[in-house]
Design a protein around this motif. Structure first.
Motif, PDB file in Angstrom:
ATOM      1  N   SER A 158      69.669  71.410  -2.828  1.00  0.00           N
ATOM      2  CA  SER A 158      69.971  71.078  -4.225  1.00  0.00           C
ATOM      3  C   SER A 158      69.163  71.926  -5.200  1.00  0.00           C
ATOM      4  CB  SER A 158      69.723  69.583  -4.473  1.00  0.00           C
ATOM      5  OG  SER A 158      68.397  69.274  -4.080  1.00  0.00           O
ATOM      6  N   THR A 159      68.041  72.489  -4.739  1.00  0.00           N
ATOM      7  CA  THR A 159      67.205  73.300  -5.632  1.00  0.00           C
ATOM      8  C   THR A 159      67.917  74.600  -6.031  1.00  0.00           C
ATOM      9  OG1 THR A 159      65.279  72.405  -4.507  1.00  0.00           O
ATOM     10  CG2 THR A 159      64.908  74.350  -5.875  1.00  0.00           C
ATOM     11  N   CYS A 160      68.561  75.236  -5.079  1.00  0.00           N
ATOM     12  CA  CYS A 160      69.210  76.529  -5.360  1.00  0.00           C
ATOM     13  C   CYS A 160      70.729  76.419  -5.266  1.00  0.00           C
ATOM     14  CB  CYS A 160      68.686  77.589  -4.393  1.00  0.00           C
ATOM     15  SG  CYS A 160      69.076  77.213  -2.669  1.00  0.00           S
ATOM     16  N   ASN A 161      71.228  75.226  -5.073  1.00  0.00           N
ATOM     17  CA  ASN A 161      72.672  75.007  -4.897  1.00  0.00           C
ATOM     18  C   ASN A 161      73.268  75.842  -3.768  1.00  0.00           C
ATOM     19  OD1 ASN A 161      73.127  72.977  -6.830  1.00  0.00           O
ATOM     20  ND2 ASN A 161      72.998  74.522  -8.468  1.00  0.00           N
ATOM     21  N   ALA A 185      62.307  75.724  -1.488  1.00  0.00           N
ATOM     22  CA  ALA A 185      62.684  74.406  -0.966  1.00  0.00           C
ATOM     23  C   ALA A 185      63.400  74.542   0.383  1.00  0.00           C
ATOM     24  CB  ALA A 185      63.558  73.672  -1.960  1.00  0.00           C
ATOM     25  N   CYS A 186      64.232  75.589   0.514  1.00  0.00           N
ATOM     26  CA  CYS A 186      65.016  75.731   1.746  1.00  0.00           C
ATOM     27  C   CYS A 186      64.617  76.979   2.516  1.00  0.00           C
ATOM     28  CB  CYS A 186      66.502  75.781   1.421  1.00  0.00           C
ATOM     29  SG  CYS A 186      66.950  77.172   0.384  1.00  0.00           S
ATOM     30  N   GLY A 187      63.612  77.695   2.000  1.00  0.00           N
ATOM     31  CA  GLY A 187      63.178  78.918   2.683  1.00  0.00           C
ATOM     32  C   GLY A 187      64.215  80.018   2.568  1.00  0.00           C
TER      33      GLY A 187
HETATM   34 ZN   LIG Z   1      67.241  76.251  -1.724  1.00  0.00          ZN
END
Ligand SMILES: [Zn+2]
Length: 370
Positions: A158-161, A185-187
């Motif tokens: 959700s941070t970078c969609n 957030a997701c690397g």
């Molecule tokens: Zn992300």
């Protein structure tokens, strides 16, 4: 002329592993495509630095490079220090940036394009006999690799969609600058774990032992690296698996010495065999071969067995087996033998007469390499 790897990283020869890593980190950040969108020169420098690091960070390759320079990696077809593509470079980042900052999901990046996460590469060594190298071989090797644990599910970050990138605006003396950096957030993979089974790590991966079959083509050399695509660690989500990098180690042969694709064999014969001629069985990489030694052979003669060497890696032609004739001189003689040889010394027929069509040692060496 290919640029010196140490110069590319701004180092001098003798730099330590830590200095090499630090210098590469600096260059990788300076010329990173995300920082220099559309800048071809920066991209070129980024690739050059990665290639230099690939060699200098590997103790074996570094030693070869220090000794032979760029030649150490030439003539190897697609192996070794050949060109690196962006995927290779980003997959290196796992080692360099240690999962911090650039994310723990392995490599990613690229100027604005969305890139699928790539699992890290695995490296193994394979020892081969000269016979295996000459004939090509298929090796089945047990490899411990990370795979996606079954039951792991992922959802869009959700941070970078799901883009894997976050855009930042920085104020600099030149004005506002837009940079994009991998999402922490997701690397950078664009996905995060939704559900994972017990026993899976934070990325939903687990270690398994698999038997990987590796086809090794004839003609490989010590220090070369083969790549088995997709047999490294898997990446989370819809990422692609890393590669299995197989370093070739050549075992010494008891009888044969390799020099490029040619092989050398030292054959020892006695005085009497040199005078009378002989027939001898010798080892080759394709089994035993009987060779005939003409009577009156001179020590130092080289017999060339065409095509009995190592096939070239590109599939065209084979090296030769060069048999070096050495006449063995006995180290001690009994009374009878001493009398015999004393008699021979007085005989004109035994006086060296090398002008009769014999080539000198240096002419023979010249012939061998022409
Ligand atoms: Zn992300």
């Amino acid at each position: 002329m290919k640029e010196d790897f140490y110069d590319i990283l701004g180092l001098s020869k003798g730099a330590t592993a830590a200095e090499i890593k630090k210098a590469y980190r600096k260059k990788a950040i300076e010329f990173h495509p995300d920082k220099n969108p559309g800048d071809k020169t920066a991209e070129e420098k980024f690739k050059k630095a990665a290639e230099a690091y690939e060699i200098l960070s590997d103790p074996d390759k570094k030693a070869r490079y220090d000794q032979y320079g760029h030649q150490a990696f030439e003539g190897g077809g697609g192996f070794g220090g050949g060109g690196m593509n962006m995927d290779d470079i980003f997959s290196q980042f796992g080692d360099i940036f240690g999962g911090g900052g650039f994310g723990g999901f392995g490599g990613f990046g690229g100027g604005g394009r969305q890139r699928r996460a790539k699992g890290s590469n695995l490296r193994i060594h394979v020892k081969l006999t000269l016979e295996e190298i000459a004939n090509g071989v298929e090796k089945r090797i047990k490899v411990k690799r990370k795979i996606q644990a079954s039951g792991t599910t992922y959802k869009t970050c959700s941070t970078c969609n799901g883009s894997g990138q976050v855009t930042r605006i920085t104020n600099t003396i030149l004005g506002r600058m837009q940079t994009s950096a991998p999402c922490t957030a997701c690397g950078g993979s664009g996905q995060i774990i939704d559900h994972k089974p017990a026993g899976a790590d934070a990325q939903g991966l687990k270690v398994v032992e698999e038997t990987v079959s590796i086809k090794i083509p004839a003609g490989v050399e010590d220090g070369m690296q083969l790549k088995v695509s997709g047999k490294g660690n898997e990446a989370p989500g819809d990422g692609i698996a890393g590669d299995l990098l197989v370093a070739i180690e050549e075992q010494e042969h008891a009888e044969l010495q390799r020099e490029g694709n040619n092989l050398h064999y030292d054959l020892y014969i006695s005085f009497s065999e040199a005078a009378l001629g002989a027939s001898r069985e010798i080892d080759t990489v394709s089994g035993k071969v009987r060779i005939k030694i003409e009577e009156g052979v001179q020590s130092g003669k080289i017999l060339r067995l065409r095509g009995k060497g190592i096939p070239s890696l590109n599939g065209y032609g084979k090296g030769d087996l060069l048999v070096h004739v050495n006449v063995w001189t006995p180290k001690t003689l009994n009374k009878e033998q001493r009398e015999f040889f004393e008699k021979m010394t007085k005989d004109d027929h035994f006086r060296p007469n090398p002008d009769s069509g014999e080539k000198s040692f240096f002419e023979k060496v010249k012939d061998m390499f022409s």
